[in-house]
Design an enzyme around this catalytic site. Structure first.
Site, PDB file in Angstrom:
ATOM      1  N   ASP A 183       0.832  -1.196   0.000  1.00 27.57           N
ATOM      2  CA  ASP A 183       0.000   0.000   0.000  1.00 27.57           C
ATOM      3  C   ASP A 183       0.872   1.253   0.000  1.00 27.57           C
ATOM      4  OD1 ASP A 183      -1.966  -1.807   0.214  1.00 27.57           O
ATOM      5  OD2 ASP A 183      -2.700  -1.174   2.188  1.00 27.57           O
ATOM      6  N   ALA A 193       3.855   1.635  -1.281  1.00 24.82           N
ATOM      7  CA  ALA A 193       4.433   1.872  -2.612  1.00 24.82           C
ATOM      8  C   ALA A 193       3.369   2.452  -3.544  1.00 24.82           C
ATOM      9  CB  ALA A 193       4.986   0.570  -3.175  1.00 24.82           C
ATOM     10  N   TYR A 194       2.140   1.951  -3.409  1.00 26.50           N
ATOM     11  CA  TYR A 194       1.037   2.475  -4.227  1.00 26.50           C
ATOM     12  C   TYR A 194       0.813   3.954  -3.904  1.00 26.50           C
ATOM     13  CZ  TYR A 194      -3.607   3.139  -6.212  1.00 26.50           C
ATOM     14  OH  TYR A 194      -4.658   3.617  -6.936  1.00 26.50           O
ATOM     15  N   SER A 243     -36.235  -4.804 -13.719  1.00 24.51           N
ATOM     16  CA  SER A 243     -36.139  -5.419 -12.397  1.00 24.51           C
ATOM     17  C   SER A 243     -36.297  -6.926 -12.568  1.00 24.51           C
ATOM     18  CB  SER A 243     -37.193  -4.840 -11.461  1.00 24.51           C
ATOM     19  OG  SER A 243     -38.442  -4.948 -12.073  1.00 24.51           O
ATOM     20  N   GLU A 258     -25.741 -16.400  -9.817  1.00 26.91           N
ATOM     21  CA  GLU A 258     -24.902 -15.361  -9.200  1.00 26.91           C
ATOM     22  C   GLU A 258     -25.523 -14.923  -7.893  1.00 26.91           C
ATOM     23  OE1 GLU A 258     -25.183 -12.163 -12.018  1.00 26.91           O
ATOM     24  OE2 GLU A 258     -24.823 -13.563 -13.652  1.00 26.91           O
ATOM     25  N   LYS A 301     -27.262 -12.359  -5.424  1.00 30.49           N
ATOM     26  CA  LYS A 301     -28.012 -11.117  -5.611  1.00 30.49           C
ATOM     27  C   LYS A 301     -27.423 -10.125  -4.607  1.00 30.49           C
ATOM     28  CE  LYS A 301     -32.596  -9.271  -6.322  1.00 30.49           C
ATOM     29  NZ  LYS A 301     -32.463  -7.993  -5.642  1.00 30.49           N
ATOM     30  N   ASP A 352     -26.695  -6.962  -2.459  1.00 27.09           N
ATOM     31  CA  ASP A 352     -27.625  -6.027  -1.845  1.00 27.09           C
ATOM     32  C   ASP A 352     -27.007  -4.635  -1.828  1.00 27.09           C
ATOM     33  OD1 ASP A 352     -29.910  -5.213  -0.695  1.00 27.09           O
ATOM     34  OD2 ASP A 352     -29.562  -6.113   1.254  1.00 27.09           O
ATOM     35  N   ARG A 360     -30.022   3.680 -11.378  1.00 24.42           N
ATOM     36  CA  ARG A 360     -31.106   3.052 -12.129  1.00 24.42           C
ATOM     37  C   ARG A 360     -32.300   3.998 -12.271  1.00 24.42           C
ATOM     38  NH1 ARG A 360     -35.651   0.037 -10.699  1.00 24.42           N
ATOM     39  NH2 ARG A 360     -36.211  -1.494 -12.275  1.00 24.42           N
ATOM     40  N   GLU A 419     -23.720  -3.769  -9.455  1.00 23.61           N
ATOM     41  CA  GLU A 419     -24.196  -3.296  -8.166  1.00 23.61           C
ATOM     42  C   GLU A 419     -23.029  -2.677  -7.403  1.00 23.61           C
ATOM     43  OE1 GLU A 419     -27.441  -4.082  -8.019  1.00 23.61           O
ATOM     44  OE2 GLU A 419     -28.023  -4.074  -5.907  1.00 23.61           O
ATOM     45  N   TYR A 430     -19.624  -4.963  -8.149  1.00 26.72           N
ATOM     46  CA  TYR A 430     -19.618  -6.229  -8.874  1.00 26.72           C
ATOM     47  C   TYR A 430     -20.453  -6.031 -10.131  1.00 26.72           C
ATOM     48  CZ  TYR A 430     -17.340  -9.396  -5.604  1.00 26.72           C
ATOM     49  OH  TYR A 430     -16.416 -10.047  -4.844  1.00 26.72           O
ATOM     50  N   LYS A 482     -34.983 -15.437  -3.622  1.00 29.72           N
ATOM     51  CA  LYS A 482     -34.605 -14.679  -2.428  1.00 29.72           C
ATOM     52  C   LYS A 482     -34.343 -15.606  -1.233  1.00 29.72           C
ATOM     53  CE  LYS A 482     -35.066 -10.479  -2.382  1.00 29.72           C
ATOM     54  NZ  LYS A 482     -36.109  -9.525  -2.658  1.00 29.72           N
ATOM     55  N   CYS A 516     -18.599  -2.688  37.144  1.00 31.61           N
ATOM     56  CA  CYS A 516     -18.405  -3.799  36.205  1.00 31.61           C
ATOM     57  C   CYS A 516     -19.085  -5.066  36.740  1.00 31.61           C
ATOM     58  CB  CYS A 516     -16.914  -4.040  36.008  1.00 31.61           C
ATOM     59  SG  CYS A 516     -16.570  -5.540  35.069  1.00 31.61           S
ATOM     60  N   CYS A 572     -15.935  -7.557  37.620  1.00 34.33           N
ATOM     61  CA  CYS A 572     -14.908  -7.316  38.650  1.00 34.33           C
ATOM     62  C   CYS A 572     -15.295  -6.206  39.616  1.00 34.33           C
ATOM     63  CB  CYS A 572     -13.570  -6.986  37.991  1.00 34.33           C
ATOM     64  SG  CYS A 572     -13.549  -5.358  37.236  1.00 34.33           S
ATOM     65  N   CYS A 596     -15.304  -0.612  31.663  1.00 33.92           N
ATOM     66  CA  CYS A 596     -14.879  -1.028  32.995  1.00 33.92           C
ATOM     67  C   CYS A 596     -13.458  -0.530  33.180  1.00 33.92           C
ATOM     68  CB  CYS A 596     -14.928  -2.551  33.078  1.00 33.92           C
ATOM     69  SG  CYS A 596     -13.810  -3.236  34.311  1.00 33.92           S
ATOM     70  N   CYS A 639      -9.514  -6.975  35.726  1.00 36.22           N
ATOM     71  CA  CYS A 639     -10.844  -7.510  35.443  1.00 36.22           C
ATOM     72  C   CYS A 639     -10.693  -8.843  34.712  1.00 36.22           C
ATOM     73  CB  CYS A 639     -11.619  -6.510  34.580  1.00 36.22           C
ATOM     74  SG  CYS A 639     -13.195  -7.153  34.027  1.00 36.22           S
TER      75      CYS A 639
HETATM   76  S1  IVH Z   1     -29.474  -8.825 -13.308  1.00 30.52           S
HETATM   77  C1  IVH Z   1     -32.506  -8.005 -16.281  1.00 30.52           C
HETATM   78  N1  IVH Z   1     -27.835  -9.746 -11.478  1.00 30.52           N
HETATM   79  O1  IVH Z   1     -31.416  -6.779  -8.408  1.00 30.52           O
HETATM   80  C2  IVH Z   1     -31.723  -8.373 -15.136  1.00 30.52           C
HETATM   81  N2  IVH Z   1     -29.344  -8.024 -10.867  1.00 30.52           N
HETATM   82  O2  IVH Z   1     -34.335  -6.944  -8.442  1.00 30.52           O
HETATM   83  C3  IVH Z   1     -31.358  -7.208 -14.346  1.00 30.52           C
HETATM   84  N3  IVH Z   1     -29.106  -7.275  -8.545  1.00 30.52           N
HETATM   85  O3  IVH Z   1     -31.970  -3.818 -10.155  1.00 30.52           O
HETATM   86  C4  IVH Z   1     -30.533  -7.428 -13.213  1.00 30.52           C
HETATM   87  N4  IVH Z   1     -27.480  -8.640  -8.003  1.00 30.52           N
HETATM   88  O4  IVH Z   1     -29.789  -4.012  -8.901  1.00 30.52           O
HETATM   89  C5  IVH Z   1     -28.826  -8.878 -11.763  1.00 30.52           C
HETATM   90  N5  IVH Z   1     -26.322 -10.660  -9.968  1.00 30.52           N
HETATM   91  C6  IVH Z   1     -27.299  -9.779 -10.253  1.00 30.52           C
HETATM   92  C7  IVH Z   1     -27.792  -8.886  -9.290  1.00 30.52           C
HETATM   93  C8  IVH Z   1     -28.825  -8.022  -9.632  1.00 30.52           C
HETATM   94  C9  IVH Z   1     -28.271  -7.671  -7.570  1.00 30.52           C
HETATM   95  C10 IVH Z   1     -30.145  -6.232  -8.394  1.00 30.52           C
HETATM   96  C11 IVH Z   1     -30.141  -5.217  -9.508  1.00 30.52           C
HETATM   97  C12 IVH Z   1     -31.559  -5.121  -9.989  1.00 30.52           C
HETATM   98  C13 IVH Z   1     -32.302  -5.805  -8.901  1.00 30.52           C
HETATM   99  C14 IVH Z   1     -33.548  -6.471  -9.464  1.00 30.52           C
END
Ligand code: IVH
Length: 670
Positions: A36, A38-39, A85, A116, A118, A120, A139, A175, A225, A316, A410, A413, A428, A434
């Protein structure tokens, strides 16, 4: 202001490329090849060069990552293709139905899926033209988002320029998120600055991206990602979503290492089960699995209904919140004496796990949330393993609900408990008197990232402290076979193994030892810095706060904790005993085992990026010698501009010659 010469432009370009390479290695591949420090040095050079010649600053210079000008508002950003979505599924049955619908629509007997996590976080779109990041957007409503390019440029895992053979026009979606650790750091910072805490990593990521001042975003440890791409059809992306993502990685994007290409729904369900188990250990939050038909031509064939594609679904994870009663509150004493209120709950199932204890964090949090004993509370098991009480259902408060009293002594102790003005944490004051603090300090000392004494687990520490056989970390090195063999679930053989592990741990490194001491605010990174900069335990113990503060990342608070630790006579005594017991380490600053040991370089001419002194220091830090004249034994000559006779001599003796860019590349390859 100086106009850049062609050479300076070249040096600048080489520096940009080099920095972005290290950025990619660190943030995308998770495989850094330089330290780090050096960076940071490279980055400082770039900033200095651009300050000297401002015309060098381009929109894809890595210097943009620290954040540019403050905006007045975000411009609208129209999405070339709508950001859709996903349909949700909550059980295996719904997933089988999803596959059945697919089979009805496509002329295939089995589907290959790309599975993959999902993530968050917050969905974003990135547009690249001729390899340059031109626009980054949220989005929004799927049709129009907000232009947050300046903020996204500060995210280290987003490439500003692409590598390799990329299409002229490319849109990448993914995301942006905050890791669990990043979220905790932000909230710790917020607590120190007495600003509002973030509710969860997702909110924190959203808030960070919506800052009008990109410099604020730059301070938030965001990452991205990528999960999809669009380009002009003529580019000919592979007919596999999975492979497209692999291709994205070669262009510089970060993609999930836990994605998988599988055949058929049964394999999808197995992937889901595996990820659900792995979830707590992932460094970021996910809320399910996204399952996509892998073939892109089948995706097109299957098409879209309303606002979601037919070819993808989000499976989910079960809800991670549940409602229960808060029956009592106990206080746990940590290594630094911090008292953590722990909620004792009526056991409840949260996302498949029975939860009967949850953290209430600290007194301020209890007050903020207005929690009383007897309340109906919402319990959340976040990606983090420790569940927490999120909020109270006030409308269901029973009349006999009792406020929570913070103890003034505490519970372990009986020492005084103090909550310094402005701090959220009550502590404490018993320190190592303690038992709880002693136990935690010893657990930390033996742990894997500290002295790494294999087999010396929490239960063993607790028993030995209980029996008064461990009063101080240094007692570990005096433990005898009989003492250990007499403990619960411990035979002669295990006792021998532990003694061998204790012996083995004596050979360590200075930074591990420092970290093991458990000095407040001295984590692994700070311990490394201290050992590299000061080189010996004596130098660290006697350093003034001013000296300590000259070390990167050490500010007045950390410096004062370090000073206070070494000032304590019982800490001095413990260190002396540990060293007497035979704990030792190699000199962290010694010339041995350095990458350029035994090599000799000669510097000549004027360097643009580094000064002559800096170049010499960097070489010497890597173990090389820097000589004043060229001989046949010289490893290489580093030639800047206007190099004279030394260059000629090198040519004559056929000694390798490096220009400045090659030299910088050499330095940064370590
Ligand atoms: S694909 C047409 N891949 O989930 C497909 N979405 O509920 C569009 N999300 O708005 C999304 N991980 O923000 C895709 N591996 C993943 C994801 C992912 C999270 C989110 C994304 C999207 C929302 C849809």
């Amino acid at each position: 202001m100086q106009l850049p010469t062609l050479d300076i432009q070249k040096t600048h370009e080489a520096l940009c490329q080099e920095i972005e390479l290290h950025n990619y290695r660190y943030h995308v591949l998770d495989d850094p090849i330089i330290s780090d420090a050096a960076y940071d040095q490279l980055f400082q050079k770039l900033l200095a060069l651009e300050e000297q010649c401002p015309s060098l600053v381009t929109s894809s210079s890595p210097s943009q990552r620290i954040g540019g000008a403050v905006l007045e508002a975000f411009e609208p950003a129209l999405h070339p293709t709508p950001m859709l979505s996903l349909e949700n599924a909550f059980d295996a049955e719904q997933m089988w139905q999803f596959e059945k619908r697919l089979l009805e629509r496509a002329e295939v007997t089995q589907f290959t899926y790309s599975c993959e996590p999902k993530f968050d976080g917050i969905a974003v779109s990135l547009i690249y033209e001729n390899g340059q990041l031109m626009r980054g957007a949220t989005r929004g409503d799927g049709e129009t988002g907000e232009n947050i390019t300046a903020n996204l440029k500060t995210v280290s895992s987003i490439p500003l320029r692409l590598q390799g053979q990329y299409p002229d026009w490319l849109e990448v979606r993914g995301e942006v998120y905050l890791s669990k650790a990043g979220f905790n750091t932000l909230n710790e910072r917020a607590q120190q600055n007495q600003t509002k805490l973030f509710a969860n990593p997702r909110n924190a990521a959203a808030g960070s991206l919506r800052q009008l001042d990109p410099k604020i975003t730059a301070q938030r440890p965001l990452a991205m990602y990528c999960y999809g791409a669009f380009t002009q059809t003529s580019f000919g992306l592979p007919d596999s979503h999975y492979e497209i993502l692999s291709l994205l990685q070669t262009w510089g994007f970060r993609i999930s290492p836990v994605r998988q290409q599988v055949q058929g729904m049964a394999a999808v369900l197995a992937y889901y089960a595996g990820l659900l188990t792995a979830r707590p250990a992932l460094p970021y939050e996910i809320d399910g699995v996204v399952v996509k038909v892998d073939s892109t031509h089948l995706q097109t064939e299957l098409g879209t209904i309303s606002r979601a594609p037919r070819w993808a679904i989000a499976y989910k994870f079960p809800a991670e919140e549940a409602i229960t009663y808060l029956e009592a509150v106990d206080f746990q004493v940590g290594r630094t004496g911090a008292l953590t209120p722990v909620a004792r709950l009526k056991p409840v199932n949260v996302g498949g796990v029975t939860v009967s204890n949850a953290t209430l964090h600290n007194a301020d949090e209890i007050e903020r949330k207005g929690i009383c004993i007897g309340d109906r509370v919402v319990v959340r098991r976040a990606g983090d393993v420790i569940p927490e009480v999120v909020r109270v259902l006030l409308d269901q408060r029973p009349p006999q609900a009792q406020p929570i009293q913070m103890p003034t002594r505490c519970p372990v102790c009986d020492s005084e408990v103090l909550k310094p003005e402005g701090e959220a944490v009550a502590r404490c004051m018993g320190h190592l008197m303690c038992r709880a603090q002693r136990t935690e300090a010893i657990k930390h000392f033996v742990s894997r990232t500290a002295m790494d004494i294999e087999g010396f687990g929490a239960k063993l520490v607790e028993q030995l402290v209980e029996k008064q056989q461990l009063k101080c970390v240094s007692d570990i090195y005096g433990l005898q076979q009989e003492q250990l063999a007499n403990l619960d679930r411990m035979g002669d053989k295990s006792a021998q193994n532990i003694l061998a592990a204790i012996e083995k741990s004596k050979k360590t490194t200075l930074d591990r030892f420092l970290f093991a001491l458990g000095i407040r605010e001295v984590g692994q990174a700070t311990a490394k810095q201290l050992s590299q900069y000061l080189g010996s335990i004596e130098a660290i113990a006697s350093a003034s706060e001013e000296t300590l503060m000259t070390i990167p990342d050490i500010g007045p608070i950390v410096a004062s904790h370090i000073k206070a630790f070494f000032h304590e006579t019982h800490n001095q005594a413990a260190i002396a005993k540990l060293l007497q017991a035979g704990i030792h380490w190699p000199d962290p600053q010694s010339q041995q085992e350095k990458p350029l040991s035994g090599k000799t370089y000669v510097l000549t001419g004027t360097l643009a990026v580094l000064t002559r002194e800096e170049a010499q220091q960097r070489l010497e830090a890597l173990g090389a010698k820097v000589a004043g004249s060229v001989s046949a034994k010289t490893t290489a000559v580093i030639a800047g501009e206007k190099a004279g006779s030394k260059l000629e001599k090198a040519e004559k003796l056929q000694v390798p010659i490096l220009d400045e860019a090659q030299f910088l590349a050499l330095l940064s390859s370590f």
